[in-house]
Design an enzyme around this catalytic site. Structure first.
Site, PDB file in Angstrom:
ATOM      1  N   GLY A  21       0.816  -1.216   0.000  1.00 25.62           N
ATOM      2  CA  GLY A  21       0.000   0.000   0.000  1.00 25.62           C
ATOM      3  C   GLY A  21       0.843   1.257   0.000  1.00 25.62           C
ATOM      4  CG  HIS A  38       5.228  -3.192  -1.058  1.00 33.39           C
ATOM      5  ND1 HIS A  38       4.943  -4.519  -0.988  1.00 33.39           N
ATOM      6  CD2 HIS A  38       5.006  -2.815  -2.350  1.00 33.39           C
ATOM      7  CE1 HIS A  38       4.548  -4.936  -2.186  1.00 33.39           C
ATOM      8  NE2 HIS A  38       4.584  -3.934  -3.041  1.00 33.39           N
ATOM      9  CD  GLU A  56       5.567   0.725  -5.126  1.00 34.96           C
ATOM     10  OE1 GLU A  56       5.095   0.309  -4.055  1.00 34.96           O
ATOM     11  OE2 GLU A  56       5.077   0.438  -6.232  1.00 34.96           O
TER      12      GLU A  56
HETATM   13 ZN   LIG Z   1       4.347  -3.987  -5.220  1.00 34.42          ZN
END
Ligand SMILES: [Zn+2]
Length: 263
Positions: free
Chosen positions: A103, A130, A133
Site C-alpha cells: 500500500g 514494501h 517505492e
Molecule cells: Zn508492489
C-alpha cells in the site's frame, strides 16, 4: 474477486501464466482483506488461495507459494488479525510462506506498523516489506532494521548514490519491478535502475513483475526491457536467479528441489 472459486481460479491462472514464462518457483502476494466485501471471511480467502496453489502444482511444473499482505492504510489490529490466521491449518502452513505490508507509503510508514511487524516476527513468519517505492529511503532502512528479509521495490535508493553505498553487502534482497516502477513514476526513467551498482556493492536483488495485469507485463517482458536498455546481461539474469533461491521463503528441502533441475 469476492468468491472462493474466483480466488482459487486466479491463483491457478497466474501459476499457468508463470510457467509459460519458464518460472519454476513463484511467490504470489495477495491482501485477504480486499476479498471480504461479500461473504468470505479472512480464513475463507486464505483457504481459497492455498487450494489454488495446490491445484496449480498438480497441473503445472511450478512450485507455488503465497505471501499474505497486510495493508499500510489498515490498523495494526486489522493486520495482526490477518497474520494470526495464516498458519491455522496444515494446508495454510504449507502454502503461505510469509507476510508483507503493501500500500501507499509516507515518510515514516514502518514505525506506524511496528506492532504488526513485530507480531509477524514473534510468530516466526518470514517478512518482506514494501518500502522505498514512493521516494522515502528511511522506510528501506526501517524495514531492514525491523527484520525484513526482502524489500518490495526499494528503488528510492537509486536516487541517492551515497545512501546506496550504505547497503553494501546487505543480506536483504531487493525485489525490483522495472516496468511497474516506471508506470507508477517510482522512478523517472528505466535507466534509473542501476543494477550495475547493486552488483558492485553486493546487494542481492531480483527482477519481478509486481503485477501482470495493471502493468501489462510478464517476466520475459521485464527482462527484455532491461536487456534492450543494456541494464542487464543474460549471465547476470542467471546469477541473480540462482542467488535468489537463498532468499526464497521456503525450507531448505524445497530449495534443494528447485536447485536439482537448475542446469
Ligand atoms: Zn508492489
Amino acid at each position: 474477486m469476492q468468491t472462493k472459486d474466483s480466488l482459487t481460479e486466479s491463483v491457478i491462472d497466474v501459476a499457468n501464466q508463470g510457467q509459460k514464462d519458464g518460472i519454476k518457483y513463484i511467490e504470489l502476494r495477495f491482501a485477504p482483506k480486499f476479498h471480504t466485501q461479500k461473504n468470505m471471511s479472512i480464513r475463507d480467502t486464505l483457504e481459497a488461495v492455498c487450494k489454488g496453489a495446490e491445484i496449480a502444482e498438480s497441473e503445472y511444473n511450478i512450485m507455488v507459494r503465497l505471501l499474505v499482505c497486510g495493508m499500510k492504510h489498515h490498523s495494526n489490529e486489522e493486520n495482526i488479525n490477518i497474520f494470526k490466521q495464516i498458519h491455522d491449518t496444515e494446508l495454510l502452513k504449507k502454502y503461505i510462506v510469509g507476510v508483507d505490508l503493501a500500500g501507499g507509503e509516507d515518510d515514516d510508514s514502518m514505525s506506524q506498523h511496528a506492532e504488526a511487524i513485530q507480531y509477524a516476527k514473534d510468530k516466526g513468519l518470514k517478512i518482506t516489506l514494501h518500502a522505498g517505492e514512493c521516494g522515502c529511503i528511511k522506510n528501506v532502512y526501517d524495514a531492514m532494521k525491523m527484520g525484513a528479509k526482502r524489500i518490495g521495490h526499494g528503488v528510492a535508493l537509486f536516487d541517492d548514490k551515497e545512501q546506496l553505498n550504505h547497503f553494501q553487502n546487505s543480506k536483504v534482497l531487493l525485489e525490483i519491478c522495472p516496468r511497474s516502477n516506471v508506470q507508477t513514476k517510482a522512478i523517472s526513467h528505466i535507466k534509473k535502475i542501476d543494477l550495475d551498482s547493486l552488483k558492485r556493492l553486493n546487494i542481492p536483488y531480483l527482477i519481478n513483475t509486481d503485477n501482470r495485469i495493471v502493468t501489462q507485463t510478464n517476466l520475459i517482458k521485464e527482462y527484455l526491457t532491461l536487456l534492450e536498455n543494456n541494464l542487464i546481461t543474460i549471465e547476470e539474469i542467471k546469477r541473480i536467479n540462482k542467488e535468489a533461491i537463498d532468499y526464497a521463503f521456503i525450507n531448505r528441502f524445497d530449495k534443494k528441489e528447485i536447485l536439482k533441475n537448475w542446469d
